[in-house]
Enzyme design. Sequence first.
Site, PDB file in Angstrom:
ATOM      1  N   PHE A 126       2.856  13.445   4.815  1.00 28.73           N
ATOM      2  CA  PHE A 126       2.212  12.272   4.232  1.00 28.73           C
ATOM      3  C   PHE A 126       2.825  11.993   2.854  1.00 28.73           C
ATOM      4  O   PHE A 126       3.144  12.924   2.111  1.00 28.73           O
ATOM      5  CB  PHE A 126       0.706  12.531   4.104  1.00 28.73           C
ATOM      6  CG  PHE A 126      -0.096  11.305   3.790  1.00 28.73           C
ATOM      7  CD1 PHE A 126      -0.366  10.370   4.775  1.00 28.73           C
ATOM      8  CD2 PHE A 126      -0.563  11.077   2.509  1.00 28.73           C
ATOM      9  CE1 PHE A 126      -1.104   9.224   4.486  1.00 28.73           C
ATOM     10  CE2 PHE A 126      -1.297   9.937   2.214  1.00 28.73           C
ATOM     11  CZ  PHE A 126      -1.562   9.005   3.204  1.00 28.73           C
ATOM     12  N   ASP A 200      -2.599  21.437   3.659  1.00 30.36           N
ATOM     13  CA  ASP A 200      -3.263  20.136   3.635  1.00 30.36           C
ATOM     14  C   ASP A 200      -4.066  20.038   4.932  1.00 30.36           C
ATOM     15  O   ASP A 200      -3.490  19.972   6.018  1.00 30.36           O
ATOM     16  CB  ASP A 200      -2.213  19.019   3.544  1.00 30.36           C
ATOM     17  CG  ASP A 200      -2.827  17.627   3.542  1.00 30.36           C
ATOM     18  OD1 ASP A 200      -3.960  17.460   4.037  1.00 30.36           O
ATOM     19  OD2 ASP A 200      -2.169  16.690   3.071  1.00 30.36           O
ATOM     20  N   TYR A 225     -13.348  11.938   3.987  1.00 25.89           N
ATOM     21  CA  TYR A 225     -13.755  10.616   4.474  1.00 25.89           C
ATOM     22  C   TYR A 225     -13.242  10.306   5.873  1.00 25.89           C
ATOM     23  O   TYR A 225     -13.494   9.221   6.397  1.00 25.89           O
ATOM     24  CB  TYR A 225     -13.304   9.512   3.509  1.00 25.89           C
ATOM     25  CG  TYR A 225     -11.875   9.611   3.029  1.00 25.89           C
ATOM     26  CD1 TYR A 225     -10.818   9.200   3.813  1.00 25.89           C
ATOM     27  CD2 TYR A 225     -11.603  10.111   1.758  1.00 25.89           C
ATOM     28  CE1 TYR A 225      -9.514   9.285   3.364  1.00 25.89           C
ATOM     29  CE2 TYR A 225     -10.303  10.194   1.293  1.00 25.89           C
ATOM     30  CZ  TYR A 225      -9.258   9.785   2.105  1.00 25.89           C
ATOM     31  OH  TYR A 225      -7.961   9.874   1.660  1.00 25.89           O
ATOM     32  N   LYS A 226     -12.545  11.250   6.486  1.00 28.52           N
ATOM     33  CA  LYS A 226     -12.085  11.040   7.861  1.00 28.52           C
ATOM     34  C   LYS A 226     -13.146  11.562   8.829  1.00 28.52           C
ATOM     35  O   LYS A 226     -14.177  10.921   9.044  1.00 28.52           O
ATOM     36  CB  LYS A 226     -10.729  11.716   8.060  1.00 28.52           C
ATOM     37  CG  LYS A 226      -9.639  11.203   7.117  1.00 28.52           C
ATOM     38  CD  LYS A 226      -8.314  11.891   7.382  1.00 28.52           C
ATOM     39  CE  LYS A 226      -7.269  11.552   6.334  1.00 28.52           C
ATOM     40  NZ  LYS A 226      -6.906  10.128   6.308  1.00 28.52           N
ATOM     41  N   ARG A 375      -1.478   4.734  16.267  1.00 26.37           N
ATOM     42  CA  ARG A 375      -2.326   5.926  16.227  1.00 26.37           C
ATOM     43  C   ARG A 375      -3.740   5.600  16.712  1.00 26.37           C
ATOM     44  O   ARG A 375      -4.344   4.619  16.278  1.00 26.37           O
ATOM     45  CB  ARG A 375      -2.406   6.488  14.808  1.00 26.37           C
ATOM     46  CG  ARG A 375      -1.068   6.823  14.177  1.00 26.37           C
ATOM     47  CD  ARG A 375      -1.255   7.645  12.905  1.00 26.37           C
ATOM     48  NE  ARG A 375      -2.268   7.091  12.021  1.00 26.37           N
ATOM     49  CZ  ARG A 375      -2.804   7.744  10.986  1.00 26.37           C
ATOM     50  NH1 ARG A 375      -2.422   8.972  10.733  1.00 26.37           N
ATOM     51  NH2 ARG A 375      -3.701   7.162  10.211  1.00 26.37           N
TER      52      ARG A 375
END
Length: 401
Positions: A126, A200, A225-226, A375
């Site tokens: 990322f 991560d 928040y996922k 995705r």
Amino acid sequence: MTDFRERAVALDVADPLALWRHQFVIEPDVVAYLDGNSLGRLPLRTRERLTAFIRDEWGGRLIRGWSQGWADLPTQVGDEFGELVGAAPGQGVVGDSTTICIAKALHAAADLRPGRDELVVSADDFPTDRYIAEAVAREKSLTVRHVETTVDGTLDLEAVLGERTAVVLLSHVDYRTGTLQDLTAVTRQVHDAGAVMVWDLCHSLGVVPMDLDAAGVDLAVGCTYKYLNAGPGAPAYLYAAARHLPDLRQPLPGWWSASDLFAMADEYEPANDARRLLSGTPNVAGLLAVREGVAIAAEAGIEAARAKSTQLTSYCIDALDELVADGASLELVTPRDAARRGSQVTVRVPDARGVTADLIDGGVVPDFREPDLLRLGLAPLTTSFAELHEGLVVLQQVLRR
């Protein structure tokens, strides 16, 4: 897709987590929300908790709230993460953004290996991870080494690890492909090279079982928040193994990390526990939302979430294979082996951005990564098999057009 509709109905009937979906806000104008790997849905209890906080605590207690519980939230919620990640108390905090937490972890990790001058990061990771790695390397006079991903999705660590390696930063789940790394085996490999391992956990936290203590992980960061549904921009989780805490130095030693928070001492003395990882005044509303998300995940059970995640991704892959057989221009990127994937399915399609826009017009919310990756993020507590089926039907229609 008729057979898949019937299969979806049967899977929903048998789903032990099906009732959890009704404890979230389900958007009436959305056919299928397939972006839980970017932002989770709003839990009803979080909405109620934050409403009560605004009305009764902020509105009613004002500054007294700090002495009546707010000040302890970063470490309390950090400890509550233990059930999800296998961490004993005193090793985790919640308080800053993912980016800030990764920067802190890398700075602290580099200081644990004086005399070594290389920092390893995935070439495909990322952007935040790569950007922060480059910035920390500049400040610490380190050289960045990029580990490449092999054809089967594994990381060629042997090519970059050596006696100069100080720190390795890797994602547990690849944000593009959904490939899941073996956290224990990779950590052992990095330790065998004498380096510090920083993970991560952003795309695995809440949907993949893990045991950070047992795996010997040094430091780890995960956003909330996922799959933990803590809301946009909610503060992240930062873990540091107890064995490192006495020597751990982070680059932003604010007053909240001091041994005596309200002493206002002339000289900085860090706290003895994970609170030394904090910096400034924490976001209380964000912490309360994280607490609710963690509690929900713990109550539902991380093993149960993983089991449903595997079912969802397997169903999705089977349905996508059917679309390919029907002439759709799709290429599966996510591993077919369920043990090697997280809770998303990624396919390669021409003009992924345009396909995503057409899907959104049709009521389906996925996301894309340039230039050609679509995705589909599947959240075990909120994504039903029927919802996924309806989303795939719209995808079939879009691709036919």
